[in-house]
Write a protein that holds these residues in place. Structure first.
Motif, mmCIF file in Angstrom:
data_model
loop_
_atom_site.group_PDB
_atom_site.id
_atom_site.type_symbol
_atom_site.label_atom_id
_atom_site.label_comp_id
_atom_site.label_asym_id
_atom_site.label_seq_id
_atom_site.Cartn_x
_atom_site.Cartn_y
_atom_site.Cartn_z
ATOM 1 N N ALA A 35 0.830 -1.201 0.000
ATOM 2 C CA ALA A 35 0.000 0.000 0.000
ATOM 3 C C ALA A 35 0.863 1.249 0.000
ATOM 4 C CB ALA A 35 -0.917 0.001 1.216
ATOM 5 N N ALA A 36 1.925 1.270 0.833
ATOM 6 C CA ALA A 36 2.777 2.441 0.899
ATOM 7 C C ALA A 36 3.585 2.601 -0.367
ATOM 8 C CB ALA A 36 3.719 2.329 2.102
ATOM 9 N N ALA A 37 3.892 1.501 -1.041
ATOM 10 C CA ALA A 37 4.692 1.570 -2.242
ATOM 11 C C ALA A 37 3.884 1.976 -3.459
ATOM 12 C CB ALA A 37 5.341 0.216 -2.501
ATOM 13 N N GLY A 38 2.573 2.094 -3.293
ATOM 14 C CA GLY A 38 1.735 2.524 -4.393
ATOM 15 C C GLY A 38 1.314 1.391 -5.295
ATOM 16 N N SER A 39 1.579 0.162 -4.916
ATOM 17 C CA SER A 39 1.143 -0.986 -5.688
ATOM 18 C C SER A 39 0.219 -1.829 -4.848
ATOM 19 C CB SER A 39 2.358 -1.802 -6.137
ATOM 20 O OG SER A 39 3.050 -2.300 -5.009
ATOM 21 N N ALA A 40 -0.344 -2.870 -5.424
ATOM 22 C CA ALA A 40 -1.269 -3.699 -4.684
ATOM 23 C C ALA A 40 -1.126 -5.140 -5.119
ATOM 24 C CB ALA A 40 -2.701 -3.227 -4.899
ATOM 25 N N LEU A 106 -17.455 -1.741 -0.337
ATOM 26 C CA LEU A 106 -16.344 -2.089 0.550
ATOM 27 C C LEU A 106 -15.669 -3.384 0.113
ATOM 28 C CD1 LEU A 106 -17.752 -1.281 4.108
ATOM 29 C CD2 LEU A 106 -15.845 -0.154 2.953
ATOM 30 N N ALA A 107 -16.460 -4.376 -0.277
ATOM 31 C CA ALA A 107 -15.881 -5.646 -0.703
ATOM 32 C C ALA A 107 -14.982 -5.448 -1.919
ATOM 33 C CB ALA A 107 -17.000 -6.638 -1.026
ATOM 34 N N ARG A 112 -9.542 -4.678 -4.627
ATOM 35 C CA ARG A 112 -9.126 -4.163 -5.924
ATOM 36 C C ARG A 112 -7.940 -3.202 -5.772
ATOM 37 N NH1 ARG A 112 -10.300 -6.991 -9.914
ATOM 38 N NH2 ARG A 112 -10.218 -5.152 -11.291
ATOM 39 N N PRO A 113 -7.074 -3.105 -6.775
ATOM 40 C CA PRO A 113 -5.910 -2.213 -6.659
ATOM 41 C C PRO A 113 -6.269 -0.772 -6.348
ATOM 42 C CG PRO A 113 -5.652 -3.697 -8.529
ATOM 43 C CD PRO A 113 -7.047 -3.897 -8.019
ATOM 44 N N TRP A 114 -7.367 -0.267 -6.905
ATOM 45 C CA TRP A 114 -7.724 1.128 -6.652
ATOM 46 C C TRP A 114 -8.105 1.377 -5.200
ATOM 47 C CZ3 TRP A 114 -12.688 1.425 -4.890
ATOM 48 C CH2 TRP A 114 -13.583 0.403 -5.279
ATOM 49 N N GLY A 115 -8.397 0.306 -4.477
ATOM 50 C CA GLY A 115 -8.738 0.471 -3.071
ATOM 51 C C GLY A 115 -7.582 0.974 -2.232
#
Length: 351
Positions: A35-40, A106-107, A112-115
């Protein structure tokens, strides 16, 4: 001279450059969470199953609410207060449809990456609300079913004394869906939160929070204890503050609901105190107590308070000052505990 030229000529690192290994927010740093790295990380098979379960579990409730908004009375018996409350019931149905639709959002957001790009507060608020509204159902409803299986459910005399509200089959259709939603969202949110804000739940609370926060925590504990005591008193058949009709409607099934509300109020106060005082206890326990207790006390206290103010109850459901004050106390205990929880999380993130 450009930054790149400076680095080439001096051989020193530039910690402000986004791709520099010395930059603590370097996306290339393998020690950073995704999350901090900008990826998922792509959703795992288990997450996909939980996402589908949460979304499918909303269908019965959404279908029933949509039918009521369209004018259907399916599941509502004659004489129910729901048929007499007009605008309030219509608004409540529309709001609860929107709330259950948020479960679907929410699910998706949690898988999803955009989350990962959604601001934290925009995620935490609906998850906190969902936790508060679903937790008492997830605990009380199975307890009621167990009592019925053991032959300790409401007797015929109690059923006859009740004013009509909803047909029994409505609860059997809707509440299992709520339980599935709660399990699925918990299974999705906990690993998401651990990845994005894992530092908040690590180790022990440590030093005390500021004295002003300690005062708020003490107030949360005091109000939560008072509210919890009243609910537990009612859970075991206490009659003070209740009309003769309400006393006649008491059963062990109703007692389970009151007991759950009481325990949630106590948890809100206990969690707030533990977070405020610090210490060596692992953070996850007081954090969980404060999160679940404050959300449940605030969510259901507010819901019950709005119901007694908006619905036109018959004589059997007349609300006494003690009931009104108890629901208001639930809201207050939840708000105070949530304030301590927010202060603790902010201090952890700032550290």
């Amino acid at each position: 001279m450009t930054t790149r030229a400076v680095r080439r000529t001096t051989g020193t690192a530039n910690p402000n450059h986004p791709t520099d290994p010395a930059n603590p927010m370097n996306p290339a740093d393998p020690n950073l969470p995704a999350a901090a790295a900008g990826s998922a990380t792509p959703a795992t098979p288990i997450q996909r199953v939980l996402r589908a379960a949460a979304m499918i579990a909303t269908v019965p409730y959404l279908a029933l609410k949509a039918a009521w908004l369209a004018g259907s009375h399916i599941g509502i018996p004659d004489g129910s207060v729901l048929l007499q409350s007009g605008l309030f019931t219509t608004v409540a149905n529309a709001v609860t449809i929107a709330m259950d639709t948020c479960v679907i959002v929410l699910a998706l957001l949690l898988t999803r990456p955009w989350g990962r790009r959604v601001p934290g507060w925009l995620l935490i608020v609906p998850v906190f609300t969902a936790t508060g509204l679903l937790t008492p159902i997830m605990t009380a409803f199975p307890g009621q079913l167990l009592l019925r299986a053991l032959g300790l459910g409401a007797g015929e005399a109690v059923k006859a004394a009740r004013e009509p509200f909803l047909d029994d089959w409505v609860y059997l259709v809707v509440y299992p869906g709520f339980i599935i939603q709660g399990i699925a969202l918990a299974g999705l949110f906990v690993p998401y939160a651990r990845e994005r804000w894992g530092r908040c739940g690590q180790g022990a609370p440590g030093a005390r929070l500021p004295s002003s926060t300690g005062v708020v925590a003490g107030a949360a504990a005091a109000v939560g204890a008072a509210v919890g005591a009243v609910h537990l008193y009612w859970a075991f058949g206490g009659t003070t503050g209740r009309s003769a009709e309400q006393v006649a409607q008491y059963s062990a099934e109703n007692g389970v609901v009151s007991a759950v509300h009481g325990l949630c109020a106590l948890a809100a106060g206990a969690g707030a105190l533990l977070l405020a005082r610090g210490g060596a206890l692992r953070t996850r326990w007081p954090l969980a107590l404060a999160w679940i207790g404050s959300s449940a006390a605030l969510g259901w206290g507010l819901w019950l308070l709005l119901a007694v103010l908006g619905l036109e109850f018959g004589e059997a459901e007349r609300v006494s000052p003690m009931i009104f004050l108890t629901y208001a106390g639930q809201v207050l205990a939840g708000c105070l505990s949530a304030a301590v929880l927010a202060r603790f999380i902010r201090s952890r993130l700032a550290a």
